[in-house]
Design a protein around this motif. Structure first.
Motif, PDB file in Angstrom:
ATOM      1  N   ASP A 173       0.839  -1.195   0.000  1.00 25.73           N
ATOM      2  CA  ASP A 173       0.000   0.000   0.000  1.00 25.73           C
ATOM      3  C   ASP A 173       0.877   1.248   0.000  1.00 25.73           C
ATOM      4  OD1 ASP A 173      -1.958   1.922   0.373  1.00 25.73           O
ATOM      5  OD2 ASP A 173      -2.258   1.461   2.505  1.00 25.73           O
ATOM      6  N   LEU A 174       0.736   2.057  -1.050  1.00 29.72           N
ATOM      7  CA  LEU A 174       1.419   3.351  -1.144  1.00 29.72           C
ATOM      8  C   LEU A 174       0.404   4.463  -1.401  1.00 29.72           C
ATOM      9  CD1 LEU A 174       4.452   2.159  -3.296  1.00 29.72           C
ATOM     10  CD2 LEU A 174       4.443   2.628  -0.841  1.00 29.72           C
ATOM     11  N   GLY A 175      -0.805   4.229  -0.893  1.00 31.66           N
ATOM     12  CA  GLY A 175      -1.900   5.156  -1.142  1.00 31.66           C
ATOM     13  C   GLY A 175      -1.709   6.520  -0.526  1.00 31.66           C
ATOM     14  N   HIS A 176      -0.707   6.655   0.335  1.00 32.19           N
ATOM     15  CA  HIS A 176      -0.431   7.961   0.939  1.00 32.19           C
ATOM     16  C   HIS A 176       0.361   8.881   0.016  1.00 32.19           C
ATOM     17  CE1 HIS A 176       3.188   5.662   1.326  1.00 32.19           C
ATOM     18  NE2 HIS A 176       3.855   6.612   1.934  1.00 32.19           N
ATOM     19  N   LEU A 177       0.927   8.358  -1.053  1.00 30.71           N
ATOM     20  CA  LEU A 177       1.725   9.187  -1.949  1.00 30.71           C
ATOM     21  C   LEU A 177       0.858  10.231  -2.646  1.00 30.71           C
ATOM     22  CD1 LEU A 177       4.132   6.577  -3.612  1.00 30.71           C
ATOM     23  CD2 LEU A 177       4.593   8.112  -1.678  1.00 30.71           C
ATOM     24  N   GLY A 178       1.498  11.325  -3.044  1.00 25.51           N
ATOM     25  CA  GLY A 178       0.778  12.386  -3.728  1.00 25.51           C
ATOM     26  C   GLY A 178       0.646  12.121  -5.214  1.00 25.51           C
ATOM     27  N   VAL A 179      -0.489  12.510  -5.798  1.00 25.90           N
ATOM     28  CA  VAL A 179      -0.740  12.363  -7.233  1.00 25.90           C
ATOM     29  C   VAL A 179      -1.258  13.691  -7.774  1.00 25.90           C
ATOM     30  CG1 VAL A 179      -2.011  11.139  -9.035  1.00 25.90           C
ATOM     31  CG2 VAL A 179      -1.263   9.903  -6.981  1.00 25.90           C
ATOM     32  N   VAL A 180      -0.590  14.204  -8.812  1.00 25.97           N
ATOM     33  CA  VAL A 180      -0.985  15.458  -9.449  1.00 25.97           C
ATOM     34  C   VAL A 180      -1.323  15.173 -10.904  1.00 25.97           C
ATOM     35  CG1 VAL A 180      -0.205  17.756 -10.168  1.00 25.97           C
ATOM     36  CG2 VAL A 180       0.447  16.851  -7.909  1.00 25.97           C
ATOM     37  N   GLU A 181      -2.458  15.682 -11.366  1.00 24.76           N
ATOM     38  CA  GLU A 181      -2.862  15.549 -12.764  1.00 24.76           C
ATOM     39  C   GLU A 181      -2.657  16.886 -13.474  1.00 24.76           C
ATOM     40  OE1 GLU A 181      -6.781  14.461 -15.533  1.00 24.76           O
ATOM     41  OE2 GLU A 181      -6.988  14.668 -13.346  1.00 24.76           O
ATOM     42  N   VAL A 182      -1.982  16.827 -14.611  1.00 22.35           N
ATOM     43  CA  VAL A 182      -1.778  18.024 -15.434  1.00 22.35           C
ATOM     44  C   VAL A 182      -2.498  17.787 -16.761  1.00 22.35           C
ATOM     45  CG1 VAL A 182      -0.116  19.616 -16.446  1.00 22.35           C
ATOM     46  CG2 VAL A 182       0.469  18.382 -14.346  1.00 22.35           C
TER      47      VAL A 182
ATOM     48  N   MET B 149       6.304   9.996 -13.592  1.00 28.59           N
ATOM     49  CA  MET B 149       5.421  10.650 -14.566  1.00 28.59           C
ATOM     50  C   MET B 149       5.011   9.666 -15.647  1.00 28.59           C
ATOM     51  SD  MET B 149       6.422  13.967 -16.866  1.00 28.59           S
ATOM     52  CE  MET B 149       5.409  14.467 -18.262  1.00 28.59           C
ATOM     53  N   LEU B 150       3.762   9.692 -16.024  1.00 32.49           N
ATOM     54  CA  LEU B 150       3.298   9.032 -17.237  1.00 32.49           C
ATOM     55  C   LEU B 150       2.106   9.787 -17.791  1.00 32.49           C
ATOM     56  CD1 LEU B 150       1.413   5.682 -16.503  1.00 32.49           C
ATOM     57  CD2 LEU B 150       1.886   7.359 -14.750  1.00 32.49           C
ATOM     58  N   ASP B 151       1.837   9.566 -19.083  1.00 34.33           N
ATOM     59  CA  ASP B 151       0.806  10.315 -19.790  1.00 34.33           C
ATOM     60  C   ASP B 151      -0.195   9.336 -20.386  1.00 34.33           C
ATOM     61  OD1 ASP B 151       0.443  13.296 -20.807  1.00 34.33           O
ATOM     62  OD2 ASP B 151      -0.161  11.986 -22.451  1.00 34.33           O
ATOM     63  N   ASP B 152      -1.470   9.735 -20.399  1.00 33.39           N
ATOM     64  CA  ASP B 152      -2.501   8.851 -20.949  1.00 33.39           C
ATOM     65  C   ASP B 152      -3.101   9.379 -22.247  1.00 33.39           C
ATOM     66  OD1 ASP B 152      -4.170  10.922 -20.189  1.00 33.39           O
ATOM     67  OD2 ASP B 152      -5.204   9.793 -18.621  1.00 33.39           O
ATOM     68  N   GLY B 153      -2.472  10.411 -22.831  1.00 38.49           N
ATOM     69  CA  GLY B 153      -2.974  10.993 -24.068  1.00 38.49           C
ATOM     70  C   GLY B 153      -3.747  12.274 -23.870  1.00 38.49           C
ATOM     71  N   SER B 154      -4.248  12.497 -22.669  1.00 37.53           N
ATOM     72  CA  SER B 154      -4.955  13.743 -22.385  1.00 37.53           C
ATOM     73  C   SER B 154      -4.493  14.388 -21.085  1.00 37.53           C
ATOM     74  CB  SER B 154      -6.471  13.505 -22.319  1.00 37.53           C
ATOM     75  OG  SER B 154      -6.782  12.549 -21.322  1.00 37.53           O
ATOM     76  N   SER B 155      -3.902  13.595 -20.190  1.00 41.32           N
ATOM     77  CA  SER B 155      -3.389  14.108 -18.923  1.00 41.32           C
ATOM     78  C   SER B 155      -2.032  13.490 -18.628  1.00 41.32           C
ATOM     79  CB  SER B 155      -4.334  13.786 -17.756  1.00 41.32           C
ATOM     80  OG  SER B 155      -5.559  14.472 -17.866  1.00 41.32           O
ATOM     81  N   ALA B 156      -1.178  14.277 -17.998  1.00 43.65           N
ATOM     82  CA  ALA B 156       0.066  13.755 -17.432  1.00 43.65           C
ATOM     83  C   ALA B 156      -0.166  13.542 -15.941  1.00 43.65           C
ATOM     84  CB  ALA B 156       1.217  14.731 -17.651  1.00 43.65           C
ATOM     85  N   TRP B 157       0.295  12.400 -15.430  1.00 44.81           N
ATOM     86  CA  TRP B 157       0.100  12.030 -14.038  1.00 44.81           C
ATOM     87  C   TRP B 157       1.454  12.029 -13.344  1.00 44.81           C
ATOM     88  CZ3 TRP B 157      -4.854  11.362 -12.240  1.00 44.81           C
ATOM     89  CH2 TRP B 157      -5.846  11.290 -13.230  1.00 44.81           C
ATOM     90  N   LEU B 158       1.556  12.812 -12.274  1.00 49.59           N
ATOM     91  CA  LEU B 158       2.797  12.974 -11.538  1.00 49.59           C
ATOM     92  C   LEU B 158       2.633  12.350 -10.156  1.00 49.59           C
ATOM     93  CD1 LEU B 158       3.429  16.768 -12.353  1.00 49.59           C
ATOM     94  CD2 LEU B 158       3.713  14.770 -13.848  1.00 49.59           C
ATOM     95  N   ILE B 159       3.572  11.484  -9.781  1.00 46.20           N
ATOM     96  CA  ILE B 159       3.503  10.772  -8.500  1.00 46.20           C
ATOM     97  C   ILE B 159       4.678  11.230  -7.648  1.00 46.20           C
ATOM     98  CG2 ILE B 159       3.327   8.524  -7.389  1.00 46.20           C
ATOM     99  CD1 ILE B 159       2.838   7.449 -10.352  1.00 46.20           C
ATOM    100  N   THR B 160       4.375  11.688  -6.432  1.00 48.88           N
ATOM    101  CA  THR B 160       5.419  12.290  -5.611  1.00 48.88           C
ATOM    102  C   THR B 160       5.172  11.984  -4.141  1.00 48.88           C
ATOM    103  OG1 THR B 160       6.607  14.372  -5.235  1.00 48.88           O
ATOM    104  CG2 THR B 160       4.200  14.500  -5.412  1.00 48.88           C
ATOM    105  N   GLU B 161       6.023  12.529  -3.282  1.00 45.38           N
ATOM    106  CA  GLU B 161       5.852  12.339  -1.846  1.00 45.38           C
ATOM    107  C   GLU B 161       4.581  13.021  -1.359  1.00 45.38           C
ATOM    108  OE1 GLU B 161       7.658  10.487   0.085  1.00 45.38           O
ATOM    109  OE2 GLU B 161       9.594  10.246  -0.931  1.00 45.38           O
ATOM    110  N   THR B 162       4.036  12.506  -0.268  1.00 41.46           N
ATOM    111  CA  THR B 162       2.801  13.034   0.291  1.00 41.46           C
ATOM    112  C   THR B 162       2.864  14.543   0.486  1.00 41.46           C
ATOM    113  OG1 THR B 162       2.660  10.951   1.526  1.00 41.46           O
ATOM    114  CG2 THR B 162       1.152  12.721   2.174  1.00 41.46           C
ATOM    115  N   ALA B 163       3.928  14.993   1.131  1.00 39.20           N
ATOM    116  CA  ALA B 163       4.033  16.400   1.505  1.00 39.20           C
ATOM    117  C   ALA B 163       4.367  17.309   0.333  1.00 39.20           C
ATOM    118  CB  ALA B 163       5.091  16.559   2.604  1.00 39.20           C
ATOM    119  N   ALA B 164       4.744  16.721  -0.810  1.00 39.98           N
ATOM    120  CA  ALA B 164       5.202  17.534  -1.938  1.00 39.98           C
ATOM    121  C   ALA B 164       4.124  17.836  -2.959  1.00 39.98           C
ATOM    122  CB  ALA B 164       6.369  16.828  -2.634  1.00 39.98           C
ATOM    123  N   ALA B 165       3.015  17.102  -2.942  1.00 39.08           N
ATOM    124  CA  ALA B 165       2.031  17.199  -4.020  1.00 39.08           C
ATOM    125  C   ALA B 165       1.436  18.598  -4.149  1.00 39.08           C
ATOM    126  CB  ALA B 165       0.915  16.178  -3.808  1.00 39.08           C
TER     127      ALA B 165
END
Length: 353
Positions: free
Chosen positions: A44-53, A96-112
């Motif tokens: 479980d890494l559900g505490h990590l931050g996720v940002v959508e661009v 980072m990965l992209d799905d064709g319409s959004s880039a998804w950024l995965i980072t530390e909890t406190a950094a998102a």
């Protein structure tokens, strides 16, 4: 949301540090680690931050500001990326990965939140929208292919290194090749379903495998003056021939003309775990040469740690780690970033000019 993995029998929650919010282990730390390494368990890494661009200019924006070449990042392809200061020091790392319409950024909890705010501030007239999705997208980790119901799976480039990068570590087979971390980005229902998996591993298990793979982490190895070269992050997160970005001049200068002032080492500890932040010494010298950044009990190697030490520290020296007021733990060092890292020209030619 509170992690559903913490409802499983035996779950022991992390009490402090960057992994608060998930389970440290489920009662059997070393067997969990073995199962995770074998690809049989999930973590479980559900505490990590996720940002959508979102938006048509998302890759152009990210590429212009960061160390990795991602302007043409293909759908589903993973990248490791750094946001640097003007002086070349690391401010953030994100997967980072992209799905064709959004880039998804995965980072530390406190950094998102800071990462989302930075890209929002820097978008200017670009067609971009930035959203912090940490409350509704939850990463779950594996070290092998698994179907957990995710449409997006980030694969850590550390295992093989990235195109355009370079590895300073001088070793026949880099231990990172076995660290095939995948982060499955799950929505809430799939996240709850994943918590019912037969074999779970706590985050302590992943930390031990990460340390053994020499894989640096923002929440542990970074401080306010760290350079990518010091952690061997040119292996996965820096493209040395891409166009201009903030901090590029320092990256190029250190790599081509100089040496990073510090270097990452692995420590094999004599029977006792060291605490992150513990000072590292050369025996007989009361002036510290570095500090421990991460430590764990490895299921095969025993107590191990990562530490950042001064570049000039003797590579053959037996080291010691502070353990309380007066005691010290003997520690054998394995060089990860060598003393000569970054020097691709003869510096003596520039002396006296």
């Amino acid at each position: 949301m509170t992690s559903p993995f913490l409802d499983r029998a035996g779950a022991v929650a992390v009490e402090s540090g960057p992994d608060v919010g998930v389970a440290a282990h489920y009662g059997q730390p070393l067997p969990e680690q073995r199962a995770l390494a074998a690809g049989e368990a999930i973590v479980d890494l559900g505490h990590l931050g996720v940002v959508e661009v979102r938006g048509a200019d998302r890759l152009t924006l990210i590429n212009s500001l960061t160390s990795q070449h991602v302007v043409n990042l293909a759908d589903g392809v993973s990248a490791d990326n750094l946001l640097l200061s003007a002086q070349g020091r690391i401010e953030h790392e994100f997967g980072m990965l992209d799905d064709g319409s959004s880039a998804w950024l995965i980072t530390e909890t406190a950094a998102a939140a800071d990462l989302a705010a930075w890209f929002t501030k820097m978008r200017f007239m670009m067609r971009v929208e930035v959203l912090d999705r940490s409350d509704d997208i939850f990463p779950v980790g594996t070290l092998a292919d698994r179907d957990l119901g995710a449409t997006l799976v980030w694969r850590d480039p550390w295992a093989q290194g990235a195109i355009g990068g370079v590895t300073y570590a001088a070793t026949g087979t880099h231990p990172g090749t076995a660290y095939t971390l995948q982060l499955h980005l799950l929505e809430a229902d799939a996240y709850r379903a994943a918590a019912q998996a037969e074999q779970l591993a706590g985050v302590d298990a992943l930390e031990a495998l990460r340390i053994a793979a020499w894989r640096p982490r923002e929440g542990r190895e970074f401080d306010d003056r760290v350079l990518p070269h010091e952690l061997d992050l040119l292996r996965s997160a820096v493209h040395l021939t891409k166009g201009c970005y903030r901090g590029q001049e320092t990256v190029a200068k250190v790599h081509n003309l100089g040496h990073p002032p510090r270097r990452l080492v692995q420590l094999d500890l004599d029977g006792t775990l060291a605490q992150p932040g513990a000072l590292v010494y050369v025996p007989g010298n009361d002036k510290p040469v570095g500090r421990v950044t991460s430590s764990a009990n490895h299921f095969e190697d025993g107590p191990i740690a990562l530490a950042i030490v001064k570049r000039g520290t003797d590579v053959d020296a037996q080291l010691e780690v502070a353990d309380g007021d007066d005691a010290r733990i003997a520690a054998a060092q394995t060089v990860i970033v060598p003393q000569g890292a970054g020097s691709t020209v003869d510096l003596s030619a520039f002396r006296g000019r």
